[in-house]
Design an enzyme around this catalytic site. Structure first.
Site, mmCIF file in Angstrom:
data_model
loop_
_atom_site.group_PDB
_atom_site.id
_atom_site.type_symbol
_atom_site.label_atom_id
_atom_site.label_comp_id
_atom_site.label_asym_id
_atom_site.label_seq_id
_atom_site.Cartn_x
_atom_site.Cartn_y
_atom_site.Cartn_z
ATOM 1 N N SER A 189 0.840 -1.200 0.000
ATOM 2 C CA SER A 189 0.000 0.000 0.000
ATOM 3 C C SER A 189 0.873 1.247 0.000
ATOM 4 O O SER A 189 1.719 1.427 0.886
ATOM 5 C CB SER A 189 -0.882 0.015 1.249
ATOM 6 O OG SER A 189 -1.389 1.324 1.441
ATOM 7 N N MET A 241 -9.004 8.053 0.467
ATOM 8 C CA MET A 241 -9.788 8.431 1.662
ATOM 9 C C MET A 241 -10.347 9.833 1.492
ATOM 10 O O MET A 241 -9.635 10.721 1.003
ATOM 11 C CB MET A 241 -8.897 8.389 2.898
ATOM 12 C CG MET A 241 -8.198 7.057 3.097
ATOM 13 S SD MET A 241 -7.270 7.049 4.631
ATOM 14 C CE MET A 241 -6.404 5.479 4.486
ATOM 15 N N GLY A 255 -8.531 3.876 7.668
ATOM 16 C CA GLY A 255 -8.239 5.298 7.835
ATOM 17 C C GLY A 255 -6.758 5.578 8.019
ATOM 18 O O GLY A 255 -6.280 6.622 7.605
ATOM 19 N N SER A 268 2.836 -0.432 6.170
ATOM 20 C CA SER A 268 4.027 -0.159 6.984
ATOM 21 C C SER A 268 5.009 -1.328 6.996
ATOM 22 O O SER A 268 6.222 -1.107 6.920
ATOM 23 C CB SER A 268 3.620 0.241 8.407
ATOM 24 O OG SER A 268 2.619 -0.616 8.888
HETATM 25 C C1 DX5 Z 1 -6.017 1.380 6.040
HETATM 26 C C2 DX5 Z 1 -5.689 1.133 4.593
HETATM 27 C C3 DX5 Z 1 -4.589 0.176 4.431
HETATM 28 C C4 DX5 Z 1 -3.275 0.623 5.015
HETATM 29 C C5 DX5 Z 1 -2.598 -0.595 5.544
HETATM 30 O O1 DX5 Z 1 -7.187 2.076 6.134
HETATM 31 O O2 DX5 Z 1 -6.801 0.631 3.894
HETATM 32 O O3 DX5 Z 1 -4.426 -0.238 3.081
HETATM 33 O O4 DX5 Z 1 -2.426 1.250 4.085
HETATM 34 O O5 DX5 Z 1 -1.465 -0.218 6.228
HETATM 35 P P1 DX5 Z 1 -0.777 -1.197 7.260
HETATM 36 O O6 DX5 Z 1 -0.338 -2.405 6.490
HETATM 37 O O7 DX5 Z 1 0.355 -0.380 7.795
HETATM 38 O O8 DX5 Z 1 -1.792 -1.541 8.301
#
Ligand code: DX5
Ligand code: ZN
Length: 216
Positions: free
Chosen positions: A8, A37, A142, A198
């Site tokens: 992501s 978002m 989020g 992350s």
């Molecule tokens: C959260 C997003 C995710 C986010 C995941 O709302 O939809 O795609 O980027 O990030 P990690 O892997 O750090 O939880």
């Protein structure tokens, strides 16, 4: 079947996105997960179609667009035009998900629906036939960097059983708090595509992280 990895870009360095897109490509990951978002459906705000369009010339990879926005139906065409190869929207954000899933497929791209942790699986029971993928949120959407909500793993298992019972080929995607330590657990529960923000960008050996997960 191998497991897909979709890093992501929410956890990327936004000041150098062209380079970050290459970092994902060089890791041999499968798709690029793009978190949209709107500051309403979720408290955070990210990017819209013009920015995604600006990423497109820098990557040939699959753009897997996760819409965390209200009234997603108003924007489907715009995201397709911006370069989305797959569009997933939240069932909590609209009343006529079946119609919008069909609209995405009519545009010639893959359709997906997603459920927040609080939403029971029965919400999608009558529309799953229209889904190329179902995204199970393993955190409240989020923000990146949150911890996976353990009881949601049972929901992945139940979704796998639903797909099997209906004899579908729907892919199961999971998103939120996925890392090298819990990847095996979600894959064993039935996940086909692992989104990683992350954990991917903090990894010092992205290639080996990706290949280890793909082999699960
Ligand atoms: C959260 C997003 C995710 C986010 C995941 O709302 O939809 O795609 O980027 O990030 P990690 O892997 O750090 O939880
Ligand atoms: Zn996401």
């Amino acid at each position: 079947m191998t497991t897909y990895v979709a890093p992501s870009i929410l956890s990327a360095d936004f000041s150098k996105m062209a380079e970050e897109l290459k970092v994902i490509e060089n890791s041999n990951a499968d798709w690029i997960h793009i978190d949209v978002m709107d500051g309403h459906f979720v408290p955070n705000l990210t990017f819209g179609p013009p920015i995604i369009k600006s990423f497109r010339p820098h990557s040939k990879m699959v753009f897997d667009v996760h819409l965390m926005i209200e009234q997603p139906e108003r924007w489907l065409e715009e995201y397709k035009k911006a370069g989305a190869d797959r569009i997933t929207f939240h069932i909590e954000a609209c009343n006529h998900s079946h119609r919008y899933l069909a609209a995405i497929k009519e545009m010639g791209i893959a359709s997906g629906i997603t459920l927040n942790p609080q939403t029971p699986l029965c919400a999608i029971e009558n529309v799953i036939e229209e889904c190329d993928q179902v995204l199970i949120m393993t955190v409240n959407p989020g923000f990146g960097g949150q911890k996976l909500i353990e009881p949601i793993i049972d929901k992945i298992r139940s979704l796998k059983a639903m797909i099997k019972e209906k004899k579908l080929r729907t892919l199961i995607q999971v998103d939120g708090g996925i890392n090298a330590d819990n990847a095996k657990k979600v894959v064993e529960a039935g996940a086909d595509i692992l989104v990683m923000g992350s954990a991917f960008f903090n990894s010092t050996d992205k290639k080996s992280l990706v290949s280890t997960i793909q082999a699960l």
